[in-house]
Design a protein around this motif. Structure first.
Motif, PDB file in Angstrom:
ATOM      1  N   VAL A  37     -61.903 -46.080  -7.669  1.00  0.00           N
ATOM      2  CA  VAL A  37     -60.800 -46.234  -8.613  1.00  0.00           C
ATOM      3  C   VAL A  37     -59.747 -45.164  -8.325  1.00  0.00           C
ATOM      4  O   VAL A  37     -60.032 -43.974  -8.330  1.00  0.00           O
ATOM      5  N   LEU A  38     -58.514 -45.637  -8.066  1.00  0.00           N
ATOM      6  CA  LEU A  38     -57.379 -44.746  -7.888  1.00  0.00           C
ATOM      7  C   LEU A  38     -56.754 -44.507  -9.258  1.00  0.00           C
ATOM      8  O   LEU A  38     -56.498 -45.455 -10.004  1.00  0.00           O
ATOM      9  N   SER A  39     -56.514 -43.245  -9.601  1.00  0.00           N
ATOM     10  CA  SER A  39     -55.885 -42.897 -10.883  1.00  0.00           C
ATOM     11  C   SER A  39     -54.615 -42.120 -10.622  1.00  0.00           C
ATOM     12  O   SER A  39     -54.612 -41.165  -9.842  1.00  0.00           O
ATOM     13  N   LEU A  40     -53.538 -42.521 -11.284  1.00  0.00           N
ATOM     14  CA  LEU A  40     -52.268 -41.802 -11.210  1.00  0.00           C
ATOM     15  C   LEU A  40     -51.891 -41.334 -12.606  1.00  0.00           C
ATOM     16  O   LEU A  40     -51.988 -42.098 -13.565  1.00  0.00           O
ATOM     17  N   VAL A  41     -51.473 -40.093 -12.713  1.00  0.00           N
ATOM     18  CA  VAL A  41     -50.913 -39.558 -13.944  1.00  0.00           C
ATOM     19  C   VAL A  41     -49.436 -39.338 -13.651  1.00  0.00           C
ATOM     20  O   VAL A  41     -49.073 -38.570 -12.754  1.00  0.00           O
ATOM     21  N   ILE A  42     -48.595 -40.043 -14.406  1.00  0.00           N
ATOM     22  CA  ILE A  42     -47.153 -40.030 -14.168  1.00  0.00           C
ATOM     23  C   ILE A  42     -46.479 -39.411 -15.393  1.00  0.00           C
ATOM     24  O   ILE A  42     -46.379 -40.066 -16.438  1.00  0.00           O
ATOM     25  N   PRO A  43     -46.037 -38.152 -15.300  1.00  0.00           N
ATOM     26  CA  PRO A  43     -45.442 -37.497 -16.466  1.00  0.00           C
ATOM     27  C   PRO A  43     -44.067 -38.076 -16.812  1.00  0.00           C
ATOM     28  O   PRO A  43     -43.311 -38.475 -15.932  1.00  0.00           O
ATOM     29  N   VAL A  44     -43.782 -38.092 -18.095  1.00  0.00           N
ATOM     30  CA  VAL A  44     -42.457 -38.481 -18.580  1.00  0.00           C
ATOM     31  C   VAL A  44     -41.538 -37.275 -18.401  1.00  0.00           C
ATOM     32  O   VAL A  44     -41.929 -36.142 -18.681  1.00  0.00           O
ATOM     33  N   SER A  45     -40.326 -37.503 -17.918  1.00  0.00           N
ATOM     34  CA  SER A  45     -39.392 -36.390 -17.709  1.00  0.00           C
ATOM     35  C   SER A  45     -38.920 -35.831 -19.049  1.00  0.00           C
ATOM     36  O   SER A  45     -38.952 -36.512 -20.065  1.00  0.00           O
ATOM     37  N   GLU A  46     -38.492 -34.589 -19.022  1.00  0.00           N
ATOM     38  CA  GLU A  46     -38.028 -33.928 -20.243  1.00  0.00           C
ATOM     39  C   GLU A  46     -36.882 -34.695 -20.893  1.00  0.00           C
ATOM     40  O   GLU A  46     -36.826 -34.823 -22.103  1.00  0.00           O
ATOM     41  N   LYS A  47     -35.965 -35.208 -20.079  1.00  0.00           N
ATOM     42  CA  LYS A  47     -34.802 -35.885 -20.648  1.00  0.00           C
ATOM     43  C   LYS A  47     -35.162 -37.224 -21.289  1.00  0.00           C
ATOM     44  O   LYS A  47     -34.409 -37.739 -22.103  1.00  0.00           O
ATOM     45  N   ALA A  48     -36.325 -37.785 -20.950  1.00  0.00           N
ATOM     46  CA  ALA A  48     -36.729 -39.077 -21.515  1.00  0.00           C
ATOM     47  C   ALA A  48     -37.629 -38.936 -22.737  1.00  0.00           C
ATOM     48  O   ALA A  48     -37.936 -39.922 -23.393  1.00  0.00           O
ATOM     49  N   LYS A  49     -38.059 -37.715 -23.038  1.00  0.00           N
ATOM     50  CA  LYS A  49     -38.929 -37.508 -24.193  1.00  0.00           C
ATOM     51  C   LYS A  49     -38.134 -37.677 -25.480  1.00  0.00           C
ATOM     52  O   LYS A  49     -36.959 -37.290 -25.550  1.00  0.00           O
ATOM     53  N   PRO A  50     -38.750 -38.242 -26.504  1.00  0.00           N
ATOM     54  CA  PRO A  50     -38.041 -38.406 -27.775  1.00  0.00           C
ATOM     55  C   PRO A  50     -37.678 -37.047 -28.376  1.00  0.00           C
ATOM     56  O   PRO A  50     -38.419 -36.077 -28.233  1.00  0.00           O
ATOM     57  N   ARG A  51     -36.554 -37.014 -29.028  1.00  0.00           N
ATOM     58  CA  ARG A  51     -36.100 -35.769 -29.667  1.00  0.00           C
ATOM     59  C   ARG A  51     -35.764 -36.060 -31.122  1.00  0.00           C
ATOM     60  O   ARG A  51     -35.343 -37.147 -31.469  1.00  0.00           O
ATOM     61  N   LYS A  52     -35.927 -35.049 -31.925  1.00  0.00           N
ATOM     62  CA  LYS A  52     -35.565 -35.134 -33.324  1.00  0.00           C
ATOM     63  C   LYS A  52     -34.391 -34.207 -33.559  1.00  0.00           C
ATOM     64  O   LYS A  52     -34.354 -33.099 -33.038  1.00  0.00           O
ATOM     65  N   PHE A  53     -33.456 -34.663 -34.356  1.00  0.00           N
ATOM     66  CA  PHE A  53     -32.287 -33.853 -34.668  1.00  0.00           C
ATOM     67  C   PHE A  53     -32.212 -33.653 -36.170  1.00  0.00           C
ATOM     68  O   PHE A  53     -32.511 -34.565 -36.941  1.00  0.00           O
ATOM     69  N   HIS A  54     -31.798 -32.457 -36.561  1.00  0.00           N
ATOM     70  CA  HIS A  54     -31.614 -32.149 -37.974  1.00  0.00           C
ATOM     71  C   HIS A  54     -30.139 -32.328 -38.316  1.00  0.00           C
ATOM     72  O   HIS A  54     -29.262 -31.931 -37.559  1.00  0.00           O
ATOM     73  N   VAL A  55     -29.902 -32.912 -39.455  1.00  0.00           N
ATOM     74  CA  VAL A  55     -28.539 -33.094 -39.924  1.00  0.00           C
ATOM     75  C   VAL A  55     -28.237 -32.001 -40.927  1.00  0.00           C
ATOM     76  O   VAL A  55     -28.969 -31.820 -41.905  1.00  0.00           O
ATOM     77  N   LEU A  56     -27.190 -31.271 -40.656  1.00  0.00           N
ATOM     78  CA  LEU A  56     -26.776 -30.200 -41.555  1.00  0.00           C
ATOM     79  C   LEU A  56     -25.726 -30.741 -42.509  1.00  0.00           C
ATOM     80  O   LEU A  56     -24.840 -31.493 -42.115  1.00  0.00           O
ATOM     81  N   SER A  57     -25.838 -30.343 -43.736  1.00  0.00           N
ATOM     82  CA  SER A  57     -24.875 -30.760 -44.749  1.00  0.00           C
ATOM     83  C   SER A  57     -23.808 -29.692 -44.865  1.00  0.00           C
ATOM     84  O   SER A  57     -24.104 -28.507 -45.003  1.00  0.00           O
ATOM     85  N   GLN A  58     -22.567 -30.126 -44.825  1.00  0.00           N
ATOM     86  CA  GLN A  58     -21.455 -29.188 -45.007  1.00  0.00           C
ATOM     87  C   GLN A  58     -20.724 -29.579 -46.269  1.00  0.00           C
ATOM     88  O   GLN A  58     -20.203 -30.681 -46.389  1.00  0.00           O
ATOM     89  N   HIS A  59     -20.722 -28.677 -47.212  1.00  0.00           N
ATOM     90  CA  HIS A  59     -20.023 -28.905 -48.489  1.00  0.00           C
ATOM     91  C   HIS A  59     -18.699 -28.183 -48.444  1.00  0.00           C
ATOM     92  O   HIS A  59     -18.635 -27.023 -48.070  1.00  0.00           O
ATOM     93  N   SER A  60     -17.656 -28.869 -48.862  1.00  0.00           N
ATOM     94  CA  SER A  60     -16.371 -28.197 -48.944  1.00  0.00           C
ATOM     95  C   SER A  60     -16.328 -27.446 -50.275  1.00  0.00           C
ATOM     96  O   SER A  60     -16.822 -27.928 -51.285  1.00  0.00           O
ATOM     97  N   PRO A  61     -15.715 -26.274 -50.285  1.00  0.00           N
ATOM     98  CA  PRO A  61     -15.658 -25.475 -51.525  1.00  0.00           C
ATOM     99  C   PRO A  61     -14.851 -26.217 -52.598  1.00  0.00           C
ATOM    100  O   PRO A  61     -13.880 -26.901 -52.289  1.00  0.00           O
ATOM    101  N   GLN A  62     -15.326 -26.127 -53.798  1.00  0.00           N
ATOM    102  CA  GLN A  62     -14.630 -26.740 -54.927  1.00  0.00           C
ATOM    103  C   GLN A  62     -13.402 -25.926 -55.270  1.00  0.00           C
ATOM    104  O   GLN A  62     -13.449 -24.706 -55.334  1.00  0.00           O
ATOM    105  N   GLU A  63     -12.305 -26.593 -55.519  1.00  0.00           N
ATOM    106  CA  GLU A  63     -11.086 -25.859 -55.860  1.00  0.00           C
ATOM    107  C   GLU A  63     -10.763 -26.015 -57.311  1.00  0.00           C
ATOM    108  O   GLU A  63     -11.003 -26.915 -57.968  1.00  0.00           O
TER     109      GLU A  63
END
Length: 110
Positions: A84-110
């Motif tokens: 049995v031939l076995s190959l392990v093929i790594p996923v590249s860094e750029k193809a790995k899923p990423r999570k992003f955080h959304v920052l909330s920006q509030h404008s100052p109340q006038e």
């Protein structure tokens, strides 16, 4: 050459049945997005034999797979054990899923 191919975490695993194949005859090549596996099984040399049944094919086996741009082809690992031939093929860094955080920006109340 029957194969299994699946993804496990950040890598693909490919296994191929190659019984009776000399591991030295196995050639694995990546050209762009094409993965090619070649292997050679030679028939036994039996001089003067009269074959009654010969069902085990000899010759060249070839399989090709489109691997896309999301794999790290420089770090593919191959092993051969018990036919049995076995190959392990790594996923590249750029193809790995990423999570992003959304920052909330509030404008100052006038």
């Amino acid at each position: 050459m029957p194969v299994d191919l699946y993804r496990e975490a950040d890598r693909y695993i490919l296994t191929a049945d190659l019984p009776g194949v000399d591991p030295e005859s196995v050639d694995i090549d990546v050209d762009g997005q094409l993965l090619t596996i070649r292997a050679q099984r030679t028939a036994p040399h039996t001089e003067g034999a009269k074959w009654l049944v010969q069902e085990r094919p000899a010759g060249t086996y070839l399989r090709q797979f489109s691997i896309g741009e999301g794999v790290d082809s420089a770090n593919i690992f191959a092993s051969y054990d018990n036919g049995v031939l076995s190959l392990v093929i790594p996923v590249s860094e750029k193809a790995k899923p990423r999570k992003f955080h959304v920052l909330s920006q509030h404008s100052p109340q006038e």
